[in-house]
Each structure stands twice: as structure tokens, then as C-alpha cells.
Design an enzyme around this catalytic site. Sequence first.
Site, PDB file in Angstrom:
ATOM      1  N   GLU A  41      -6.789  -9.670  -2.721  1.00 29.37           N
ATOM      2  CA  GLU A  41      -7.503  -9.677  -1.432  1.00 29.37           C
ATOM      3  C   GLU A  41      -9.002  -9.465  -1.640  1.00 29.37           C
ATOM      4  O   GLU A  41      -9.628  -8.640  -0.971  1.00 29.37           O
ATOM      5  CB  GLU A  41      -6.944  -8.587  -0.505  1.00 29.37           C
ATOM      6  CG  GLU A  41      -5.465  -8.685  -0.225  1.00 29.37           C
ATOM      7  CD  GLU A  41      -4.962  -7.628   0.754  1.00 29.37           C
ATOM      8  OE1 GLU A  41      -5.795  -6.969   1.419  1.00 29.37           O
ATOM      9  OE2 GLU A  41      -3.728  -7.455   0.845  1.00 29.37           O
ATOM     10  N   GLU A  83       0.821  -1.223   0.000  1.00 30.72           N
ATOM     11  CA  GLU A  83       0.000   0.000   0.000  1.00 30.72           C
ATOM     12  C   GLU A  83       0.858   1.277   0.000  1.00 30.72           C
ATOM     13  O   GLU A  83       0.589   2.231   0.725  1.00 30.72           O
ATOM     14  CB  GLU A  83      -0.983  -0.027   1.185  1.00 30.72           C
ATOM     15  CG  GLU A  83      -1.969  -1.185   1.076  1.00 30.72           C
ATOM     16  CD  GLU A  83      -2.915  -1.325   2.253  1.00 30.72           C
ATOM     17  OE1 GLU A  83      -2.754  -0.572   3.234  1.00 30.72           O
ATOM     18  OE2 GLU A  83      -3.807  -2.192   2.201  1.00 30.72           O
TER      19      GLU A  83
END
Length: 571
Positions: free
Chosen positions: A450, A344
Site C-alpha cells: 500500500e 493489521e
Amino acid sequence: MERASLFFLVAWVALSSAARMAQSSLPYDYSSSSECLPEPMEPHYSGGIIRNADFSAGLEGWTAFGYSSVAAGASAAGNRYAVTLNRTWPHQSVSQKVQLQNDTHYTLSAWLQVSDGSADVRAVVKTNDDFIHAGGVEARSGCWSILKGGLTAADSGPAELYFESNATVDIWLDNVSLQPFSREEWSAHHEASIKKARKKKVRLLARGAGGKPVPGAKVRVEHVRSGFPLGSAMSAEILSNRAYQRWFTSRFTVTTFENEMKWYSTERIPGHEDYSVPDAMLRFAKSHGIAVRGHNIFWDDPSTQMSWVKALSGDQLQRATARRMKSVMSRYAGQVIAWDVVNENLHFNFFEGKFGSEASAAYYRRAHEMDAGALMFMNDYNTLEQPGDVKVAPSKYLGKLLQIKDFPGNGNATRMAIGLEGHFTVPNIPYIRAALDTMSKAGVPIWLTEIDVAPGHNQARHLEEVLREVYAHPAVHGIILWTAWHPEKCYVMCLTDNGFRNLPTGDVVDKLIGEWSTRSHVGMADAKGYYEAELFHGDYKVTVSHPAANSTVVHRLSVDRESGTEYTIHV
């Protein structure tokens, strides 16, 4: 008898209609660009329902939105476009009114440029009761960038397409397209893409004594293992729960440990490392032929840093991160297929804030040096989930990827990959496809890493829509569901209850696993000894029996994008 005849008539009409739809539906245009071009490409679908899409008739069909000042412009080469001048408010732009049809997918594309520097520009569709973000791009001065996106119309009615930016720059717009597709057409695109990207037609030639073809040979084909990586996150509970083990291993071929390999799980106290749990999970996965993604080496989110890490000075943090990378990678190098190196790092910048803007790139270089055989992933959220999140718009993601690849020592040697998390609420299906089109231009593998969908009445339906969309896209190389089981609750979405009975989401997964597999079947070789079959990519057990010699041979076969199309089996 009359009822039966009527049933077969209705069924025949339905099948005929579906076949005609597959043949007559407008093909989807997967083209996009990751480059900023001197002149824009032609509008997709000749503009679709957009009038004067290329501004060849000046501003005809277009109006000023938000009390803006709009003018026609032209390049030295004669290309014409619209310019929104002297902007002081984000929503000031040129716009066009359109009529939307309910339950219809729309794919959008437009070419944008700004007067100075660079600026984030978003496409917005204003309806009677909503403002729908349909895509975004980082537009630059001096060249044209494509914004490719889309939306699904919930209701029929008037709408207005416009473009917004928080930067007070002039916005140039050209070659706009808004193309509608029915759900049936959209599904036809899935089928066509799956046929091309996930299947292969193979010919098996049965030969007997002397190499002669064996007409009438009996051929049995069994799909042993899927060639497309489909998996789920795994929690440590799997180590002690046999029911969880049976349920998981009967379905999935790849996994990511939910938290167990992260820094905060393996070194809670500085200098005291404990890898016993991820070690055991890795042994379990390997014993069942399940590939593992390394998740993660570092996480750029400040809120995930341990208090002792936050308290370190710059030099101390340098040494701590070097120890962390050496520790986890030397332990698992060669045993995992990929690493989420700096998780991220588009949304967050903990390490960049400490070490400079190229901190991530340096970590990727070191990671590749330590495990050259693994894919090195960027991994972030909202690139597919939220068209309005400009931090992770496809152009921003690709820009960060390019920065990492251009860092000294990286280049083509570093095996980069794109990880798109996929934490959805209500998925914008046309936008997902359009964003993947643009991301594919990086030329590296793309994984959904995810996937989950927020709880609600339509959770299972939305999950199925997402999975069908990403599986069918030719640029997607793997899918991980973020559905690690915990007895108290899953992160967002579970696939089973605590007795490992499927929930509706689990039923969706099982249905699609079955649908994306080749059913075991038996056939006969033709007069020339050939047996032909269309197979999903994967590993196969092929059993061939000679009709006269009373001999049987078992042949193992792997079908993938690069494999051949003709195989000889000697009986």
C-alpha cells in the site's frame, strides 16, 4: 569546438568517476537474523565508525547515558559485552559519541539481550536538535537478538548513540556497528542488487537447416510484459471511466481493490450480501491480464467493524465470521493470487479480543483450506515507515508470523507471505533496507502492499527513493501503490489529476517503469550463431531472421529467477 571538447571531457570524467565508484564502493551486507542466538554474530563492517564495537577492550569508548550504572560482562565462552544495571528510566543505557556527516546514509546493527523475560529495545541517535529512532527489537533473556536499522544524517555534527526501553530490565549490548555510505555508494548497491535479482544474461542460439548455427542472424528482442509485479490499488470508478481504464491498464500488472472487497462493502446489512461491484472489477482486471490480491477477509481494527458486527455475541460472531469467510473465499478462490486474511493484526486485536490470542492463526488455517493456491498475507503498517513503532518491529512481525505458521494445521503447507503497507511521511531509507534484511529471514515472499507518501514539496522525490529502495531489495517480490483514483481526492497520494495527466508522482512511476524494462533492440548473431543479452525478468517476443534463407521466426521467451540462460531458435 573548444566548448564541445570541454563538454566531452567533463562527461568522460563523470562517467569514469561513476565507474570507479561502482567498483570501489564498500559492498552492502544484507545479513541479519530472525533467531535469538546463544552468542552474537560478529559486528557488521568491523563496527564501522564505532570504537571498541565488540567490547574486547572493556568499556573503552563507551559511557553511561542518563545517569545509568554500566558494567562490563563476559560469557562462559569468553565473549565480552556491556551491561546497563538497575535501570529506572527508559533512556538509561550505555552510549557512544560519534561524528555524523551530512547527507550520508548510516546502517546500524547491534546485538541485545535483557536480564529477564523479554523487552522492546530501541536504538536512538541524539543529535544537536533531534532524537532519531534508528530501529527496534524485542530482546530476550538468555540469548542475543539483532537490532538492524539505520538513519540518514541531515547535517554534519556530533551525535550520540544509545538504547532505550520502557521495561526496567538490565540491557546487555554487544557487537555494535554504524557504517556510513555516501548516496553514490548506496545507488551502487541498488545497481548491483538489481543486476543480480531482477536481470538475467541469456544466450540465444540461431540454428538453421540441419541444426547448423546461423552466423549473422538478425535478432530483435521486445519486452512484452514485466516479470516483476508492479501495480496500484483500484477504485470502482474505473468501471465507468474510459480514461482511467486506459491510463491504468497501460502501466500495471497487478492490483488490489481499495475497499470494494472488504466486509463492510459487501454486507452492510447482516444477511444481505452484494458482490456486484467487486465482481465487475475482477472481470475488468482479468480481461486486461491484471492479477488481483484479495483485500481483505477480515480487518482487526475495531474502528472498521460495522455496528451490527460489534453488537454480536461471541457465538453469533463465530457464525458471522464463518459465513463471511465462506462467502468471499468460495466466490473468488482460484481467481486471486493472494489474500490479506486478517488485516493489521499486529496493531489491532478485535478478533483476538473476542476469540483468544490464536484467532488469527485459525483464520489463516481455514483460508488456506479454502484456497490452497493463493498466498496468505499478513499485512500491517509502520514496520518500514516508523522505526520507533515497536508493535510492528521486524522481530514482532516475525514472531506473529511464526505463531500463525506453528498453529496446528498450518506449518509449511500454508503459503504465507509478508505484506508491508508502506504509508510514508519522510522515509528513513537505510532503515527500510535494514528492516527488509531482517524480514527476509522468514523465507517467505515480501510485498509492499500500500505504498504512498504524505503530501508535501518532496513527495515525488520521497516516492522515488522508496520505490528504488524496495525494488532493489532481493527479498521483495511485488509492489502495490495505494493510489486508487477518486474524482474528489485519493486516499493520500494521487498519480494523476482528474484528466489523467500525470502529477510529479505519476512521472516518477512512469520513469521507473521505463528504467526497469528492457528496451526493444536489434542485434546480430556472432560467428557461432549466438546472440547475448542482459534482460530484465519478464516475457519477450524474439524475432530471428535468417540472413540468406529469407525466413523469419517469432519465439516467445519468459525470463525469471528460475529460467534457463540459453535458448535455441530454429530459423
